[in-house]
Design a protein around this motif. Structure first.
Motif, PDB file in Angstrom:
ATOM      1  N   SER A 105       0.856  -1.179   0.000  1.00 18.80           N
ATOM      2  CA  SER A 105       0.000   0.000   0.000  1.00 18.80           C
ATOM      3  C   SER A 105       0.896   1.235   0.000  1.00 18.80           C
ATOM      4  O   SER A 105       1.763   1.370   0.856  1.00 18.80           O
ATOM      5  CB  SER A 105      -0.879  -0.011   1.263  1.00 18.80           C
ATOM      6  OG  SER A 105      -1.581   1.199   1.390  1.00 18.80           O
ATOM      7  N   VAL A 110       0.592   5.231   0.257  1.00 21.73           N
ATOM      8  CA  VAL A 110      -0.357   6.299   0.585  1.00 21.73           C
ATOM      9  C   VAL A 110       0.391   7.592   0.863  1.00 21.73           C
ATOM     10  O   VAL A 110       1.603   7.606   1.013  1.00 21.73           O
ATOM     11  CB  VAL A 110      -1.238   5.924   1.797  1.00 21.73           C
ATOM     12  CG1 VAL A 110      -2.100   4.709   1.503  1.00 21.73           C
ATOM     13  CG2 VAL A 110      -0.394   5.679   3.030  1.00 21.73           C
ATOM     14  N   THR A 113      -0.972   8.590  -7.403  1.00 19.16           N
ATOM     15  CA  THR A 113      -2.080   7.628  -7.365  1.00 19.16           C
ATOM     16  C   THR A 113      -1.911   6.706  -6.161  1.00 19.16           C
ATOM     17  O   THR A 113      -1.383   5.592  -6.285  1.00 19.16           O
ATOM     18  CB  THR A 113      -2.154   6.798  -8.666  1.00 19.16           C
ATOM     19  OG1 THR A 113      -0.871   6.224  -8.918  1.00 19.16           O
ATOM     20  CG2 THR A 113      -2.560   7.647  -9.855  1.00 19.16           C
ATOM     21  N   PRO A 114      -2.358   7.163  -4.961  1.00 17.92           N
ATOM     22  CA  PRO A 114      -2.221   6.328  -3.764  1.00 17.92           C
ATOM     23  C   PRO A 114      -3.089   5.075  -3.883  1.00 17.92           C
ATOM     24  O   PRO A 114      -4.112   5.072  -4.562  1.00 17.92           O
ATOM     25  CB  PRO A 114      -2.712   7.232  -2.632  1.00 17.92           C
ATOM     26  CG  PRO A 114      -3.468   8.331  -3.270  1.00 17.92           C
ATOM     27  CD  PRO A 114      -2.997   8.435  -4.687  1.00 17.92           C
ATOM     28  N   GLY A 115      -2.645   4.028  -3.232  1.00 16.71           N
ATOM     29  CA  GLY A 115      -3.413   2.788  -3.204  1.00 16.71           C
ATOM     30  C   GLY A 115      -2.501   1.588  -3.234  1.00 16.71           C
ATOM     31  O   GLY A 115      -1.301   1.682  -2.979  1.00 16.71           O
ATOM     32  N   LEU A 116      -3.078   0.430  -3.574  1.00 18.11           N
ATOM     33  CA  LEU A 116      -2.317  -0.803  -3.638  1.00 18.11           C
ATOM     34  C   LEU A 116      -1.563  -0.891  -4.957  1.00 18.11           C
ATOM     35  O   LEU A 116      -2.114  -0.553  -6.009  1.00 18.11           O
ATOM     36  CB  LEU A 116      -3.248  -2.009  -3.525  1.00 18.11           C
ATOM     37  CG  LEU A 116      -3.999  -2.167  -2.205  1.00 18.11           C
ATOM     38  CD1 LEU A 116      -4.913  -3.373  -2.262  1.00 18.11           C
ATOM     39  CD2 LEU A 116      -3.031  -2.289  -1.038  1.00 18.11           C
ATOM     40  N   ALA A 170       3.121   3.990  -8.033  1.00 18.48           N
ATOM     41  CA  ALA A 170       2.069   4.876  -7.518  1.00 18.48           C
ATOM     42  C   ALA A 170       2.122   6.240  -8.206  1.00 18.48           C
ATOM     43  O   ALA A 170       1.535   7.204  -7.731  1.00 18.48           O
ATOM     44  CB  ALA A 170       2.205   5.042  -6.003  1.00 18.48           C
ATOM     45  N   GLN A 186       3.037  -1.096   4.195  1.00 18.43           N
ATOM     46  CA  GLN A 186       2.531   0.192   3.737  1.00 18.43           C
ATOM     47  C   GLN A 186       3.677   1.191   3.691  1.00 18.43           C
ATOM     48  O   GLN A 186       4.486   1.262   4.609  1.00 18.43           O
ATOM     49  CB  GLN A 186       1.455   0.711   4.682  1.00 18.43           C
ATOM     50  CG  GLN A 186       0.918   2.059   4.245  1.00 18.43           C
ATOM     51  CD  GLN A 186      -0.125   2.581   5.184  1.00 18.43           C
ATOM     52  OE1 GLN A 186       0.098   2.678   6.375  1.00 18.43           O
ATOM     53  NE2 GLN A 186      -1.281   2.899   4.650  1.00 18.43           N
ATOM     54  N   SER A 217      -5.018  11.326   2.632  1.00 13.76           N
ATOM     55  CA  SER A 217      -4.906  10.457   1.466  1.00 13.76           C
ATOM     56  C   SER A 217      -6.175   9.624   1.284  1.00 13.76           C
ATOM     57  O   SER A 217      -6.663   9.454   0.170  1.00 13.76           O
ATOM     58  CB  SER A 217      -3.689   9.549   1.612  1.00 13.76           C
ATOM     59  OG  SER A 217      -3.615   8.656   0.526  1.00 13.76           O
ATOM     60  N   TRP A 218      -6.728   9.107   2.391  1.00 19.59           N
ATOM     61  CA  TRP A 218      -7.978   8.336   2.313  1.00 19.59           C
ATOM     62  C   TRP A 218      -9.079   9.221   1.731  1.00 19.59           C
ATOM     63  O   TRP A 218      -9.829   8.805   0.862  1.00 19.59           O
ATOM     64  CB  TRP A 218      -8.377   7.819   3.697  1.00 19.59           C
ATOM     65  CG  TRP A 218      -9.554   6.890   3.663  1.00 19.59           C
ATOM     66  CD1 TRP A 218      -9.514   5.533   3.657  1.00 19.59           C
ATOM     67  CD2 TRP A 218     -10.955   7.241   3.614  1.00 19.59           C
ATOM     68  NE1 TRP A 218     -10.786   5.030   3.596  1.00 19.59           N
ATOM     69  CE2 TRP A 218     -11.691   6.047   3.570  1.00 19.59           C
ATOM     70  CE3 TRP A 218     -11.649   8.448   3.603  1.00 19.59           C
ATOM     71  CZ2 TRP A 218     -13.082   6.020   3.508  1.00 19.59           C
ATOM     72  CZ3 TRP A 218     -13.035   8.418   3.536  1.00 19.59           C
ATOM     73  CH2 TRP A 218     -13.738   7.227   3.500  1.00 19.59           C
ATOM     74  N   SER A 261      -8.631   9.718  -1.938  1.00 16.95           N
ATOM     75  CA  SER A 261      -8.910   8.505  -2.714  1.00 16.95           C
ATOM     76  C   SER A 261     -10.377   8.102  -2.705  1.00 16.95           C
ATOM     77  O   SER A 261     -10.887   7.560  -3.675  1.00 16.95           O
ATOM     78  CB  SER A 261      -8.090   7.331  -2.166  1.00 16.95           C
ATOM     79  OG  SER A 261      -6.727   7.581  -2.287  1.00 16.95           O
ATOM     80  N   ASN A 262     -11.065   8.343  -1.586  1.00 18.64           N
ATOM     81  CA  ASN A 262     -12.416   7.824  -1.396  1.00 18.64           C
ATOM     82  C   ASN A 262     -13.509   8.889  -1.385  1.00 18.64           C
ATOM     83  O   ASN A 262     -14.684   8.561  -1.275  1.00 18.64           O
ATOM     84  CB  ASN A 262     -12.492   7.034  -0.084  1.00 18.64           C
ATOM     85  CG  ASN A 262     -11.562   5.851  -0.088  1.00 18.64           C
ATOM     86  OD1 ASN A 262     -11.802   4.881  -0.774  1.00 18.64           O
ATOM     87  ND2 ASN A 262     -10.486   5.936   0.680  1.00 18.64           N
TER      88      ASN A 262
END
Length: 182
Positions: free
Chosen positions: A24, A26, A31-34, A50, A73, A147-148, A151-152
Protein backbone atom coordinates in the motif's frame (compact mmCIF):
# COMPACT_ATOMS: atom_id res chain seq x y z
CA UNK A 1 11.71 -42.44 -0.45
CA UNK A 2 13.59 -39.45 1.11
CA UNK A 3 14.25 -38.08 -2.39
CA UNK A 4 10.52 -37.55 -3.14
CA UNK A 5 9.76 -35.36 -0.09
CA UNK A 6 12.92 -33.35 -0.72
CA UNK A 7 11.93 -32.65 -4.33
CA UNK A 8 8.35 -31.80 -3.24
CA UNK A 9 9.68 -29.40 -0.62
CA UNK A 10 12.03 -27.86 -3.15
CA UNK A 11 9.15 -27.35 -5.58
CA UNK A 12 6.98 -25.57 -3.00
CA UNK A 13 9.16 -22.49 -2.31
CA UNK A 14 9.60 -21.73 -6.02
CA UNK A 15 5.99 -20.68 -6.71
CA UNK A 16 5.88 -18.67 -3.46
CA UNK A 17 9.12 -16.88 -4.30
CA UNK A 18 7.73 -15.97 -7.72
CA UNK A 19 4.48 -14.51 -6.33
CA UNK A 20 4.01 -10.77 -6.78
CA UNK A 21 4.39 -8.43 -3.82
CA UNK A 22 1.44 -6.16 -2.96
CA UNK A 23 2.10 -3.01 -0.93
CA UNK A 24 0.00 0.00 0.00
CA UNK A 25 1.45 3.37 -1.05
CA UNK A 26 -0.36 6.30 0.58
CA UNK A 27 0.24 9.96 1.25
CA UNK A 28 1.67 12.46 -1.15
CA UNK A 29 1.85 10.37 -4.33
CA UNK A 30 0.00 10.84 -7.61
CA UNK A 31 -2.08 7.63 -7.36
CA UNK A 32 -2.22 6.33 -3.76
CA UNK A 33 -3.41 2.79 -3.20
CA UNK A 34 -2.32 -0.80 -3.64
CA UNK A 35 0.46 -1.57 -6.10
CA UNK A 36 1.58 -4.98 -7.30
CA UNK A 37 5.31 -5.42 -7.78
CA UNK A 38 7.72 -8.12 -8.86
CA UNK A 39 9.47 -10.12 -6.10
CA UNK A 40 12.59 -8.28 -4.95
CA UNK A 41 11.13 -4.84 -5.77
CA UNK A 42 12.37 -1.82 -3.85
CA UNK A 43 10.65 1.21 -2.34
CA UNK A 44 11.65 3.24 -5.42
CA UNK A 45 9.71 0.74 -7.57
CA UNK A 46 6.63 1.08 -5.33
CA UNK A 47 6.73 4.88 -5.61
CA UNK A 48 7.07 4.65 -9.40
CA UNK A 49 4.06 2.30 -9.52
CA UNK A 50 2.07 4.88 -7.52
CA UNK A 51 2.86 7.58 -10.08
CA UNK A 52 5.75 9.09 -8.13
CA UNK A 53 5.81 11.50 -5.21
CA UNK A 54 4.06 14.87 -5.41
CA UNK A 55 6.15 18.04 -5.42
CA UNK A 56 7.14 18.97 -1.89
CA UNK A 57 6.78 15.45 -0.49
CA UNK A 58 9.32 14.69 2.22
CA UNK A 59 11.33 11.67 1.08
CA UNK A 60 13.98 11.76 3.81
CA UNK A 61 12.35 9.00 5.87
CA UNK A 62 12.31 6.53 2.98
CA UNK A 63 15.22 4.29 2.04
CA UNK A 64 14.56 4.05 -1.70
CA UNK A 65 16.90 1.05 -2.04
CA UNK A 66 15.18 -1.14 0.60
CA UNK A 67 13.35 -4.21 -0.68
CA UNK A 68 9.61 -4.21 0.02
CA UNK A 69 7.72 -7.10 1.58
CA UNK A 70 4.20 -8.22 0.84
CA UNK A 71 1.54 -6.47 2.89
CA UNK A 72 3.51 -3.45 4.06
CA UNK A 73 2.53 0.19 3.74
CA UNK A 74 4.70 3.02 2.46
CA UNK A 75 3.58 6.44 3.66
CA UNK A 76 4.93 9.40 1.73
CA UNK A 77 4.49 12.45 3.94
CA UNK A 78 5.19 16.11 4.13
CA UNK A 79 7.95 18.05 5.82
CA UNK A 80 7.64 17.92 9.58
CA UNK A 81 6.17 20.88 11.47
CA UNK A 82 8.64 23.05 13.40
CA UNK A 83 10.06 21.20 16.40
CA UNK A 84 9.40 17.74 14.92
CA UNK A 85 12.17 15.56 13.45
CA UNK A 86 12.10 15.64 9.65
CA UNK A 87 12.31 11.85 9.31
CA UNK A 88 8.72 11.61 10.59
CA UNK A 89 7.48 12.87 7.21
CA UNK A 90 7.57 9.51 5.44
CA UNK A 91 7.74 5.99 6.73
CA UNK A 92 7.21 2.35 6.00
CA UNK A 93 4.64 0.60 8.17
CA UNK A 94 4.56 -3.15 8.58
CA UNK A 95 2.37 -5.25 10.83
CA UNK A 96 5.07 -5.32 13.51
CA UNK A 97 5.47 -1.53 13.43
CA UNK A 98 1.80 -0.73 14.02
CA UNK A 99 2.01 -1.52 17.73
CA UNK A 100 5.14 0.61 18.01
CA UNK A 101 3.27 3.46 16.33
CA UNK A 102 0.56 3.24 18.97
CA UNK A 103 3.15 3.31 21.74
CA UNK A 104 4.87 6.32 20.17
CA UNK A 105 1.54 8.11 19.95
CA UNK A 106 1.29 8.14 23.74
CA UNK A 107 4.36 10.38 24.02
CA UNK A 108 3.20 13.37 21.97
CA UNK A 109 -0.34 13.17 23.36
CA UNK A 110 0.41 15.66 26.12
CA UNK A 111 2.09 18.28 23.95
CA UNK A 112 -0.75 19.03 21.48
CA UNK A 113 -3.33 19.39 24.27
CA UNK A 114 -2.50 22.99 25.31
CA UNK A 115 -2.45 24.21 21.70
CA UNK A 116 -4.79 21.51 20.44
CA UNK A 117 -7.92 22.01 18.39
CA UNK A 118 -10.41 24.56 19.73
CA UNK A 119 -13.30 22.24 18.89
CA UNK A 120 -14.01 19.09 16.96
CA UNK A 121 -11.93 18.73 13.78
CA UNK A 122 -13.89 18.27 10.54
CA UNK A 123 -12.50 15.22 8.76
CA UNK A 124 -13.57 16.61 5.38
CA UNK A 125 -11.86 20.01 5.62
CA UNK A 126 -8.98 19.49 8.07
CA UNK A 127 -5.41 19.94 6.89
CA UNK A 128 -2.60 17.55 7.80
CA UNK A 129 -1.44 20.11 10.37
CA UNK A 130 -4.90 20.28 12.02
CA UNK A 131 -5.24 16.50 12.12
CA UNK A 132 -1.73 16.26 13.60
CA UNK A 133 -2.97 18.12 16.71
CA UNK A 134 -5.30 15.24 17.61
CA UNK A 135 -4.07 12.88 20.35
CA UNK A 136 -2.44 9.78 18.89
CA UNK A 137 -2.34 11.24 15.37
CA UNK A 138 1.11 12.20 14.11
CA UNK A 139 2.14 13.58 10.73
CA UNK A 140 2.14 10.13 9.08
CA UNK A 141 -1.38 9.20 10.25
CA UNK A 142 -2.62 12.71 9.43
CA UNK A 143 -1.26 12.31 5.88
CA UNK A 144 -2.97 8.88 5.67
CA UNK A 145 -6.32 10.47 6.66
CA UNK A 146 -5.98 13.13 3.96
CA UNK A 147 -4.91 10.46 1.47
CA UNK A 148 -7.98 8.34 2.31
CA UNK A 149 -10.17 11.40 1.75
CA UNK A 150 -8.45 12.12 -1.59
CA UNK A 151 -8.91 8.50 -2.71
CA UNK A 152 -12.42 7.82 -1.40
CA UNK A 153 -14.12 11.22 -1.35
CA UNK A 154 -15.71 12.92 1.62
CA UNK A 155 -16.14 11.13 4.93
CA UNK A 156 -19.84 10.43 5.47
CA UNK A 157 -19.37 9.00 8.96
CA UNK A 158 -16.77 9.26 11.72
CA UNK A 159 -16.72 5.43 11.69
CA UNK A 160 -15.02 5.55 8.26
CA UNK A 161 -11.93 6.84 10.07
CA UNK A 162 -11.42 3.18 11.06
CA UNK A 163 -10.76 2.40 7.36
CA UNK A 164 -7.65 4.62 7.39
CA UNK A 165 -4.42 2.65 7.73
CA UNK A 166 -3.00 3.15 11.21
CA UNK A 167 -6.33 3.81 12.95
CA UNK A 168 -7.63 0.81 14.81
CA UNK A 169 -10.66 0.45 17.09
CA UNK A 170 -8.87 1.84 20.17
CA UNK A 171 -7.59 4.96 18.39
CA UNK A 172 -10.98 5.46 16.71
CA UNK A 173 -12.69 5.36 20.12
CA UNK A 174 -10.29 8.03 21.44
CA UNK A 175 -10.86 10.26 18.39
CA UNK A 176 -14.64 9.83 18.10
CA UNK A 177 -15.52 12.86 20.28
CA UNK A 178 -12.73 15.02 18.82
CA UNK A 179 -13.73 14.80 15.13
CA UNK A 180 -16.85 15.37 13.11
CA UNK A 181 -18.07 14.99 9.56
CA UNK A 182 -19.29 18.31 8.21
Amino acid sequence: PPVEPASSAAAMPSPEAAEPVVVSVVGLVHTPGLVTLEPGARIADALDAAGGALDGADMLGLNMARRVTDGEQIVVGIGAPPGQPTEMGSSVVTGADSSAGTADAAGPRASPAPGGPAGPVDLNTATVEQLDTLPGVGPVTAAAIVSWRDSNGRFTSVDQLGEVDGIGPVRLAKLRDLVLVG
